[in-house]
Design a protein around this motif. Sequence first.
Motif, PDB file in Angstrom:
ATOM      1  N   LEU A 272      44.648  47.562  50.707  1.00 42.85           N
ATOM      2  CA  LEU A 272      44.178  47.817  49.346  1.00 42.85           C
ATOM      3  C   LEU A 272      44.976  48.938  48.689  1.00 42.85           C
ATOM      4  CD1 LEU A 272      40.333  47.518  49.915  1.00 42.85           C
ATOM      5  CD2 LEU A 272      41.735  46.013  48.483  1.00 42.85           C
ATOM      6  N   GLU A 273      45.344  49.947  49.465  1.00 47.49           N
ATOM      7  CA  GLU A 273      46.166  51.029  48.926  1.00 47.49           C
ATOM      8  C   GLU A 273      47.532  50.504  48.512  1.00 47.49           C
ATOM      9  OE1 GLU A 273      48.056  55.351  50.333  1.00 47.49           O
ATOM     10  OE2 GLU A 273      47.244  53.954  51.816  1.00 47.49           O
ATOM     11  N   TYR A 277      49.058  50.275  44.403  1.00 48.20           N
ATOM     12  CA  TYR A 277      50.339  50.780  43.906  1.00 48.20           C
ATOM     13  C   TYR A 277      51.099  49.684  43.161  1.00 48.20           C
ATOM     14  CZ  TYR A 277      49.797  54.912  46.927  1.00 48.20           C
ATOM     15  OH  TYR A 277      49.345  56.059  47.528  1.00 48.20           O
ATOM     16  N   ALA A 278      51.121  48.482  43.731  1.00 50.34           N
ATOM     17  CA  ALA A 278      51.871  47.388  43.127  1.00 50.34           C
ATOM     18  C   ALA A 278      51.268  46.964  41.791  1.00 50.34           C
ATOM     19  CB  ALA A 278      51.927  46.203  44.090  1.00 50.34           C
ATOM     20  N   VAL A 279      49.933  46.851  41.739  1.00 47.08           N
ATOM     21  CA  VAL A 279      49.276  46.443  40.495  1.00 47.08           C
ATOM     22  C   VAL A 279      49.496  47.472  39.402  1.00 47.08           C
ATOM     23  CG1 VAL A 279      47.042  46.003  39.408  1.00 47.08           C
ATOM     24  CG2 VAL A 279      47.556  45.020  41.653  1.00 47.08           C
ATOM     25  N   ARG A 280      49.355  48.730  39.741  1.00 46.35           N
ATOM     26  CA  ARG A 280      49.524  49.786  38.751  1.00 46.35           C
ATOM     27  C   ARG A 280      50.936  49.769  38.163  1.00 46.35           C
ATOM     28  NH1 ARG A 280      48.863  55.114  41.472  1.00 46.35           N
ATOM     29  NH2 ARG A 280      46.831  54.207  42.000  1.00 46.35           N
ATOM     30  N   SER A 281      51.939  49.538  39.020  1.00 45.50           N
ATOM     31  CA  SER A 281      53.321  49.565  38.530  1.00 45.50           C
ATOM     32  C   SER A 281      53.586  48.455  37.528  1.00 45.50           C
ATOM     33  CB  SER A 281      54.296  49.467  39.709  1.00 45.50           C
ATOM     34  OG  SER A 281      54.321  48.174  40.276  1.00 45.50           O
ATOM     35  N   THR A 291      49.041  44.082  23.925  1.00 44.09           N
ATOM     36  CA  THR A 291      47.681  44.532  23.671  1.00 44.09           C
ATOM     37  C   THR A 291      46.742  43.658  24.509  1.00 44.09           C
ATOM     38  OG1 THR A 291      47.460  43.009  21.800  1.00 44.09           O
ATOM     39  CG2 THR A 291      48.201  45.262  21.326  1.00 44.09           C
ATOM     40  N   SER A 292      45.478  44.052  24.548  1.00 41.94           N
ATOM     41  CA  SER A 292      44.456  43.269  25.250  1.00 41.94           C
ATOM     42  C   SER A 292      44.861  42.974  26.691  1.00 41.94           C
ATOM     43  CB  SER A 292      44.169  41.954  24.507  1.00 41.94           C
ATOM     44  OG  SER A 292      43.820  42.203  23.170  1.00 41.94           O
ATOM     45  N   VAL A 293      45.359  43.990  27.383  1.00 44.29           N
ATOM     46  CA  VAL A 293      45.769  43.797  28.769  1.00 44.29           C
ATOM     47  C   VAL A 293      44.539  43.689  29.665  1.00 44.29           C
ATOM     48  CG1 VAL A 293      47.046  44.788  30.711  1.00 44.29           C
ATOM     49  CG2 VAL A 293      47.930  45.034  28.379  1.00 44.29           C
ATOM     50  N   ASN A 294      44.502  42.637  30.461  1.00 43.69           N
ATOM     51  CA  ASN A 294      43.387  42.406  31.371  1.00 43.69           C
ATOM     52  C   ASN A 294      43.854  42.597  32.809  1.00 43.69           C
ATOM     53  OD1 ASN A 294      40.892  41.565  32.469  1.00 43.69           O
ATOM     54  ND2 ASN A 294      41.658  39.472  32.668  1.00 43.69           N
ATOM     55  N   THR A 295      43.306  43.600  33.501  1.00 46.78           N
ATOM     56  CA  THR A 295      43.622  43.867  34.891  1.00 46.78           C
ATOM     57  C   THR A 295      42.335  43.852  35.693  1.00 46.78           C
ATOM     58  OG1 THR A 295      45.453  45.309  34.197  1.00 46.78           O
ATOM     59  CG2 THR A 295      44.754  45.451  36.495  1.00 46.78           C
ATOM     60  N   PRO A 296      42.114  42.831  36.508  1.00 47.95           N
ATOM     61  CA  PRO A 296      40.881  42.763  37.287  1.00 47.95           C
ATOM     62  C   PRO A 296      40.700  43.984  38.185  1.00 47.95           C
ATOM     63  CG  PRO A 296      42.028  40.661  37.332  1.00 47.95           C
ATOM     64  CD  PRO A 296      42.963  41.637  36.686  1.00 47.95           C
ATOM     65  N   GLU A 297      39.447  44.364  38.405  1.00 49.78           N
ATOM     66  CA  GLU A 297      39.172  45.549  39.211  1.00 49.78           C
ATOM     67  C   GLU A 297      39.483  45.334  40.690  1.00 49.78           C
ATOM     68  OE1 GLU A 297      35.234  46.935  38.652  1.00 49.78           O
ATOM     69  OE2 GLU A 297      35.464  47.340  36.503  1.00 49.78           O
ATOM     70  N   SER A 298      39.299  44.111  41.175  1.00 47.61           N
ATOM     71  CA  SER A 298      39.507  43.835  42.591  1.00 47.61           C
ATOM     72  C   SER A 298      40.440  42.643  42.765  1.00 47.61           C
ATOM     73  CB  SER A 298      38.175  43.534  43.293  1.00 47.61           C
ATOM     74  OG  SER A 298      37.287  44.622  43.156  1.00 47.61           O
ATOM     75  N   HIS A 309      47.610  36.843  51.293  1.00 47.82           N
ATOM     76  CA  HIS A 309      47.964  38.033  50.528  1.00 47.82           C
ATOM     77  C   HIS A 309      46.793  38.485  49.670  1.00 47.82           C
ATOM     78  CE1 HIS A 309      52.287  37.650  51.332  1.00 47.82           C
ATOM     79  NE2 HIS A 309      52.232  36.400  50.941  1.00 47.82           N
ATOM     80  N   LEU A 310      46.707  39.779  49.442  1.00 45.68           N
ATOM     81  CA  LEU A 310      45.902  40.271  48.336  1.00 45.68           C
ATOM     82  C   LEU A 310      46.662  39.996  47.045  1.00 45.68           C
ATOM     83  CD1 LEU A 310      44.636  43.722  49.669  1.00 45.68           C
ATOM     84  CD2 LEU A 310      43.375  41.559  49.562  1.00 45.68           C
ATOM     85  N   ALA A 311      45.974  39.459  46.035  1.00 45.97           N
ATOM     86  CA  ALA A 311      46.636  39.045  44.795  1.00 45.97           C
ATOM     87  C   ALA A 311      45.821  39.468  43.590  1.00 45.97           C
ATOM     88  CB  ALA A 311      46.837  37.530  44.784  1.00 45.97           C
TER      89      ALA A 311
END
Length: 429
Positions: A272-273, A277-281, A291-298, A309-311
């Motif tokens: 998860l760590e 890092y990858a999602v944030r980058s 605009t309207s960026v959607n980033t799921p929490e999990s 893989h975690l995706a």
Amino acid sequence: MTSDVPAHLVARTREVGDVSDLLQRLPADAPGREISAWVRGGDGLVGWGRVAGIATCGASRFCDAELWWRDTIAEAEIHDEVGVVGSGPIAFGSFAYSVDSHEESMLVVPRVVLGRRDGRCFVTTTTWSTGTAVSSADTAVVPDPQPAPQGPGVVTFADGALPGPAYETAVAEAVRRITAGDLDKVVLARDLLAEAERPIDPRFLLHRLAESYANTWVFAVDGLVGATPEMLVRLERGLVTSRILAGTIRRTGDDERDLALAASLARSSKDLEEHEYAVRSVADVIARFCTSVNTPESPFVLHLPNVMHLATDVAGRLTNGASVLSLAQALHPSAAVCGTPKPAAEAVITELEHMDRARYAGPVGWIDAHGDGEWGIALRSGAVDPDGHHMRLFAGCGIVAGSDPASELAESDAKLVPMRTALAGEERT
């Protein structure tokens, strides 16, 4: 930088009857390095022949290619009767991972492109004109299904730059530096060398990869062939999407056990760590363009035949008119293939990998005349040498503080499985 483009291109697209298997239509007599493909689940694009192209290198490789494509399209004569994303003239592309790579990056405009999208099939023929005559026939006949390509025969595998024990040593050193606070994450890759009895036909690899890894994007550009599960960026009529993968566990083949492993992957603090890092980058870059960026929490767990893989899928609405190639440039390299902080991770990669990644882990995909397209990350891939008998296969793993060298070596072996099994059913190690 080298490029070839005629006075102007002439592209004609027409709709055709249903084409159920794009890869089966790649002509058997087309040179292997002139085969291009981007296919997933039966939809996508395949091309053959080469009308125009550009080869670039260094820090300006993306900008040079983008400018060339814009200039080429500005002068092109386009007759598109279909009008979907991917119809009309397109360029397939593949870019070197590093600014310091000796490998050339490229965009290639095929002579013929066959496409399938949402049940609609089309063929695009791109020729050139000097202003007085078109260079060849302006329409293409869709080839009948072709005979099955010949396999490469007996394949011998050998260690590349880092044999297994040396890779474990590199991972241990990376963990030491992460623990010391030098960086948070780094991706370390290794290569494997293959020598084939007969010439390696990209069509043979594409067929085997598509059969075994239906959830991936199967690709080929100028001898680089693979099946990537990771979409760096897609741009379709203003909608930007990206699929980020980081955090991996090998499958066992036992369904009940694999379900338990998937659950443990979803709870793994180490994975998860790495994934965070990858999602944030990626999300931070997309937010600069959208605009309207959607980033799921999990994340969710993506199941592939050999690994899980975690995706996370990130989406946004484009605001500044950037092309998909500009977005790919801004996103590359993400923490999923480099690490974080990026400068520190790049320095560790240069020191510990002992190889040129060439086009491995670089963007691969296509762009159309409107700037839309799809670019994945060239993972689960290999590069066929010009002699046709040799190939370099690649795999990489994300290293964080909790990484175990032996486990990371095993993960890299799992990630080499798609290309190893695509190359041959008969192996010698």
